[in-house]
Design a protein around this motif. Structure first.
Motif, PDB file in Angstrom:
ATOM      1  N   ASP A  43       0.818  -1.232   0.054  1.00  6.38           N
ATOM      2  CA  ASP A  43      -0.104   0.132  -0.057  1.00  6.38           C
ATOM      3  C   ASP A  43       0.848   1.270  -0.169  1.00  6.38           C
ATOM      4  OD1 ASP A  43      -1.965  -1.637   0.008  1.00  6.38           O
ATOM      5  OD2 ASP A  43      -2.737  -1.172   2.147  1.00  6.38           O
ATOM      6  N   ALA A  44       2.060   1.279   0.698  1.00  9.76           N
ATOM      7  CA  ALA A  44       2.906   2.402   0.741  1.00  9.76           C
ATOM      8  C   ALA A  44       3.416   2.465  -0.657  1.00  9.76           C
ATOM      9  CB  ALA A  44       4.037   2.181   1.725  1.00  9.76           C
ATOM     10  N   MET A  45       3.678   1.276  -1.405  1.00  6.22           N
ATOM     11  CA  MET A  45       4.331   1.962  -2.777  1.00  6.22           C
ATOM     12  C   MET A  45       3.293   2.124  -3.728  1.00  6.22           C
ATOM     13  SD  MET A  45       6.573  -1.070  -5.011  1.00  6.22           S
ATOM     14  CE  MET A  45       7.872  -0.685  -4.265  1.00  6.22           C
ATOM     15  N   LEU A  60      19.846   3.359  -9.941  1.00 10.96           N
ATOM     16  CA  LEU A  60      21.021   2.998  -9.072  1.00 10.96           C
ATOM     17  C   LEU A  60      22.073   3.998  -8.850  1.00 10.96           C
ATOM     18  CD1 LEU A  60      21.913   0.211  -8.190  1.00 10.96           C
ATOM     19  CD2 LEU A  60      22.949  -0.400 -10.426  1.00 10.96           C
ATOM     20  N   ALA A  61      22.211   4.822  -9.766  1.00 15.95           N
ATOM     21  CA  ALA A  61      23.277   5.849  -9.454  1.00 15.95           C
ATOM     22  C   ALA A  61      22.825   6.655  -8.259  1.00 15.95           C
ATOM     23  CB  ALA A  61      23.372   6.941 -10.746  1.00 15.95           C
ATOM     24  N   LEU A  62      21.539   6.836  -7.905  1.00 14.70           N
ATOM     25  CA  LEU A  62      20.861   7.211  -6.904  1.00 14.70           C
ATOM     26  C   LEU A  62      20.689   6.500  -5.502  1.00 14.70           C
ATOM     27  CD1 LEU A  62      18.052   9.370  -8.460  1.00 14.70           C
ATOM     28  CD2 LEU A  62      20.226  10.251  -7.744  1.00 14.70           C
ATOM     29  N   GLY A  63      21.352   5.165  -5.758  1.00 16.42           N
ATOM     30  CA  GLY A  63      21.239   4.398  -4.664  1.00 16.42           C
ATOM     31  C   GLY A  63      20.055   3.402  -4.537  1.00 16.42           C
ATOM     32  N   VAL A  64      19.294   3.101  -5.775  1.00 21.78           N
ATOM     33  CA  VAL A  64      18.126   2.506  -5.579  1.00 21.78           C
ATOM     34  C   VAL A  64      18.143   1.389  -6.589  1.00 21.78           C
ATOM     35  CG1 VAL A  64      15.600   2.287  -5.717  1.00 21.78           C
ATOM     36  CG2 VAL A  64      16.729   4.251  -4.795  1.00 21.78           C
ATOM     37  N   LEU A 117       9.376  -3.488  -9.327  1.00 19.26           N
ATOM     38  CA  LEU A 117       9.583  -2.940  -8.227  1.00 19.26           C
ATOM     39  C   LEU A 117       9.222  -3.914  -7.009  1.00 19.26           C
ATOM     40  CD1 LEU A 117       8.496   0.835  -8.699  1.00 19.26           C
ATOM     41  CD2 LEU A 117      10.693  -0.273  -9.130  1.00 19.26           C
ATOM     42  N   GLY A 118      10.179  -4.412  -6.084  1.00 16.93           N
ATOM     43  CA  GLY A 118       9.894  -5.257  -5.127  1.00 16.93           C
ATOM     44  C   GLY A 118       9.517  -4.418  -3.878  1.00 16.93           C
ATOM     45  N   TYR A 119       8.611  -4.888  -3.137  1.00 17.17           N
ATOM     46  CA  TYR A 119       8.449  -4.191  -2.045  1.00 17.17           C
ATOM     47  C   TYR A 119       8.388  -4.879  -0.534  1.00 17.17           C
ATOM     48  CZ  TYR A 119       3.787  -6.075  -2.765  1.00 17.17           C
ATOM     49  OH  TYR A 119       2.899  -7.118  -3.166  1.00 17.17           O
ATOM     50  N   ALA A 120       8.954  -6.154  -0.649  1.00 17.29           N
ATOM     51  CA  ALA A 120       8.714  -6.793   0.509  1.00 17.29           C
ATOM     52  C   ALA A 120       9.645  -6.816   1.432  1.00 17.29           C
ATOM     53  CB  ALA A 120       8.907  -8.546   0.327  1.00 17.29           C
ATOM     54  N   ALA A 121      11.072  -6.162   0.973  1.00 17.01           N
ATOM     55  CA  ALA A 121      12.228  -6.106   1.887  1.00 17.01           C
ATOM     56  C   ALA A 121      12.647  -5.000   2.461  1.00 17.01           C
ATOM     57  CB  ALA A 121      13.509  -6.248   0.777  1.00 17.01           C
ATOM     58  N   SER A 179      11.254  -1.167   4.720  1.00 17.21           N
ATOM     59  CA  SER A 179      10.219  -0.427   5.439  1.00 17.21           C
ATOM     60  C   SER A 179       9.288   0.610   4.539  1.00 17.21           C
ATOM     61  CB  SER A 179      10.926   0.341   6.690  1.00 17.21           C
ATOM     62  OG  SER A 179      11.607   1.398   6.081  1.00 17.21           O
ATOM     63  N   THR A 180       8.364   1.053   4.916  1.00 19.70           N
ATOM     64  CA  THR A 180       7.418   1.879   4.126  1.00 19.70           C
ATOM     65  C   THR A 180       8.195   2.838   4.163  1.00 19.70           C
ATOM     66  OG1 THR A 180       6.410   2.527   6.306  1.00 19.70           O
ATOM     67  CG2 THR A 180       5.181   0.784   5.147  1.00 19.70           C
ATOM     68  N   GLY A 181       8.865   3.582   5.114  1.00 23.93           N
ATOM     69  CA  GLY A 181       9.795   4.561   4.896  1.00 23.93           C
ATOM     70  C   GLY A 181      10.786   4.462   3.600  1.00 23.93           C
ATOM     71  N   GLU A 182      11.511   3.316   3.311  1.00 21.86           N
ATOM     72  CA  GLU A 182      12.465   3.105   2.546  1.00 21.86           C
ATOM     73  C   GLU A 182      11.586   2.962   1.249  1.00 21.86           C
ATOM     74  OE1 GLU A 182      15.752   0.646   4.855  1.00 21.86           O
ATOM     75  OE2 GLU A 182      14.363  -0.335   4.263  1.00 21.86           O
ATOM     76  N   ILE A 183      10.637   2.654   1.058  1.00 24.38           N
ATOM     77  CA  ILE A 183       9.845   2.336   0.052  1.00 24.38           C
ATOM     78  C   ILE A 183       9.557   3.556  -0.663  1.00 24.38           C
ATOM     79  CG2 ILE A 183       7.575   1.492  -1.176  1.00 24.38           C
ATOM     80  CD1 ILE A 183       7.994  -0.719   0.636  1.00 24.38           C
ATOM     81  N   GLU A 184       9.047   4.393   0.227  1.00 26.47           N
ATOM     82  CA  GLU A 184       8.798   5.993  -0.273  1.00 26.47           C
ATOM     83  C   GLU A 184       9.823   6.792  -0.624  1.00 26.47           C
ATOM     84  OE1 GLU A 184       6.855   7.023   3.380  1.00 26.47           O
ATOM     85  OE2 GLU A 184       4.748   6.214   2.844  1.00 26.47           O
ATOM     86  N   GLU A 185      11.007   6.654   0.075  1.00 23.00           N
ATOM     87  CA  GLU A 185      12.281   7.078  -0.259  1.00 23.00           C
ATOM     88  C   GLU A 185      12.737   6.565  -1.500  1.00 23.00           C
ATOM     89  OE1 GLU A 185      16.810   8.005   1.246  1.00 23.00           O
ATOM     90  OE2 GLU A 185      15.426   7.037   2.735  1.00 23.00           O
ATOM     91  N   GLY A 186      12.386   5.511  -2.017  1.00 24.21           N
ATOM     92  CA  GLY A 186      13.029   4.671  -3.008  1.00 24.21           C
ATOM     93  C   GLY A 186      12.133   5.375  -4.332  1.00 24.21           C
ATOM     94  N   ILE A 187      10.811   5.360  -4.147  1.00 24.29           N
ATOM     95  CA  ILE A 187       9.858   5.878  -5.121  1.00 24.29           C
ATOM     96  C   ILE A 187      10.528   7.433  -5.563  1.00 24.29           C
ATOM     97  CG2 ILE A 187       7.689   6.109  -5.894  1.00 24.29           C
ATOM     98  CD1 ILE A 187       8.701   3.450  -5.884  1.00 24.29           C
ATOM     99  N   ALA A 188      10.567   8.042  -4.441  1.00 27.38           N
ATOM    100  CA  ALA A 188      11.066   9.552  -4.871  1.00 27.38           C
ATOM    101  C   ALA A 188      12.384   9.734  -5.580  1.00 27.38           C
ATOM    102  CB  ALA A 188      11.141  10.170  -3.455  1.00 27.38           C
TER     103      ALA A 188
END
Length: 508
Positions: A392-394, A435-439, A458-462, A464-473
């Motif tokens: 849901d966060a993703m 990947l150059a941005l670390g994702v 995009l995998g979302y299991a590994a 946290s919700t915060g990391e997912i939101e930061e990754g999508i940003a």
């Protein structure tokens, strides 16, 4: 590089001193000192001289040693921070948090399978790769308790060579698990314990080739790793299209393949379910002599739909069924199962015997106890709730930050597929920029044989919700860099922005 001047008063891993990276500011071009310094630091991170976790010297220290202004060093550090390679951590200093991808990383070169392995080894801040479960949720306490009970009950003879087909205890437990969770009725003698679905495919490629089957149909798009497993076994793979109803069975019939590998419960990567009409047509094809290899990928991880029966439950004599605990517990266990029709059972068991003499007995017995005690199902309920929150966060982050993207396969599994219909960029470029941005992500084209719109898996299991939101940003930033119109270099798909509600979601 000398470390003679490195400060060890703070226990830092980072170098400091006049010979830091052997920098010589005299090499900087006139008026380009800031970019020169940022480039040297970027190169040191890329080649591992400054590994992830190392700390850069304080800006005032490096400025004094280079005899430049502190503002110049601060600006160089800021440029690396903007691309996600370093992060300022207050009194903790400036720390390297991600290395850029190797020059050959997300690419459409023929050796893409090796690149997937290489990608796993690349450090990153946030891993959104598909197929990675929540490894922090591994039930260590339950596993240790089960292992102690198993060890206490073993006799010396139990430490000898086991049955290559698998321990009777685990084969019986797998039969019960599949009956409860997948509607499959089977006998323990039908089960072959394997080292994950990868080995199941390796055994089947050997057996099929020996029986004269040389062409296997595969889903397109479909799993690159599974396809390469078949090709490594010297089988020809034939692409069959996948649409919103699943595998195109008419195209399968026309392919001339004697077997087909598919993921009918939750297709990888689209997330669609093979619909009723296609299932009946496929089973008719199998009843007429074709062989179905059913990879029950992610079948246990359901959120928004009722489970669909496994194909194996409907036509045991025409379906080889493969499953594992890699996505439920951990890939490191290398434990799975393969159910094969009677006509193939002896050949598959012999192939397993000559491959490795059977899986380690102790791990099999521990897994059997977890299955029989209900502990594995309790674990499944726990991770399913956690995965749903992360999904849901993703979904929310994609809708907010990637307008115009189309989301597929949200009803189940551990990943989403995101496509950008009509986009004028390569998804490998987008994955490289991320990947150059670390994702980390997977470009959809890695898993295609025929051309199609660009996308990401995009995998979302590994995370946290915060990391997912930061990754999508970070993905939104990467998208801006690869998809911006040439005349502005900034906006992303301005003509395709959606009304409030964001991205379209296909819940497969």
């Amino acid at each position: 590089m000398s470390r003679s001047n490195q400060s060890d008063t703070e226990g830092s891993k980072s170098p400091s001193g006049s010979d830091f990276l052997q920098l010589d500011v005299g090499q900087a071009p006139p008026g380009g000192r800031t970019e020169w310094l940022a480039g040297r630091l970027r190169a040191a991170i890329a080649d591992g001289t400054l590994p992830v976790g190392s700390r850069l010297p304080a800006s005032r220290v490096l400025a004094a040693e280079l005899r430049v202004s502190r503002g110049l060093v601060t600006e160089a550090y800021q440029r690396l921070a903007e691309t996600g390679q370093v992060s300022g951590r207050g009194r903790g200093g400036t720390v390297v948090v991600a290395a850029p991808p190797p020059a050959a990383a997300p690419s459409r070169a023929p050796e893409r399978g090796g690149l997937v392995d290489a990608l796993r080894a690349v450090p990153c801040r946030i891993d959104l790769s598909p197929g990675v479960p929540d490894l922090t949720a591994f039930p260590r306490t339950a596993w240790l308790q089960a292992e102690r009970r198993v060890l206490a009950s073993l006799t010396p003879a139990d430490f000898g060579y086991g049955n290559p087909q698998g321990t009777p205890a685990l084969r019986e437990a797998v039969v019960g698990w599949l009956a409860r969770n997948r509607g499959i009725r089977a006998d323990p003698d039908e089960v072959v314990v394997v080292a994950g679905v990868a080995q199941a495919l390796a055994l089947l490629t050997h057996v099929l080739r020996e029986k004269g089957v040389h062409r296997v149909a595969v889903e397109d798009p479909g799993s690159l790793g599974a396809r390469q497993q078949l090709e490594y076994g010297r089988l020809e793979t034939v692409p069959v299209p996948v649409d919103e109803a699943g595998l195109d069975v008419a195209a399968l019939r026309a392919s001339g393949a004697g077997a087909v590998l598919l993921t009918p419960a939750h297709q990888f990567p689209t997330g669609v379910v093979l619909d009723g009409e296609r299932r009946r047509d496929l089973l008719g094809w199998a009843a007429a002599g074709g062989l179905v290899i059913e990879d029950d990928y992610d079948a246990e991880h359901r959120y928004d739909r009722a489970p669909v029966p496994a194909l194996r439950a409907l036509l045991p004599e025409g379906v080889c069924y493969a499953g594992s605990v890699s996505k439920l517990l951990a890939p490191a266990l290398r434990l799975g199962w393969l159910l094969v029709p009677p006509r193939l059972r002896d050949a598959v068991t012999a192939a397993k015997r000559y491959a490795d003499l059977g899986n380690p007995v102790l791990a099999q017995l521990v897994l059997a106890r977890l299955m029989d005690s209900g502990e594995l199902e309790r674990h499944l309920r726990h991770v399913r709730r956690r995965h749903r929150r992360r999904r849901d966060a993703m979904l929310g982050a994609v809708a907010e930050l990637l307008p115009g993207a189309r989301v597929h396969g949200a009803a189940a599994g551990l990943h989403l597929m995101v496509t950008f219909d009509g986009a004028g960029f390569e998804d490998t470029d987008l994955a490289s920029a991320a990947l150059a941005l670390g994702v980390k992500t997977h470009p959809l084209s890695w898993h295609r044989i025929r051309p199609g719109p660009p996308g990401l898996i995009l995998g979302y299991a590994a995370g946290s919700t915060g990391e997912i939101e930061e990754g999508i940003a970070a993905l939104a930033t990467a998208l801006s860099s690869v998809a911006a119109p040439a005349e502005t270099g900034r906006k992303v798909f301005p003509e395709r922005r959606q009304p409030p509600g964001g991205s379209r979601v296909v819940r497969g």
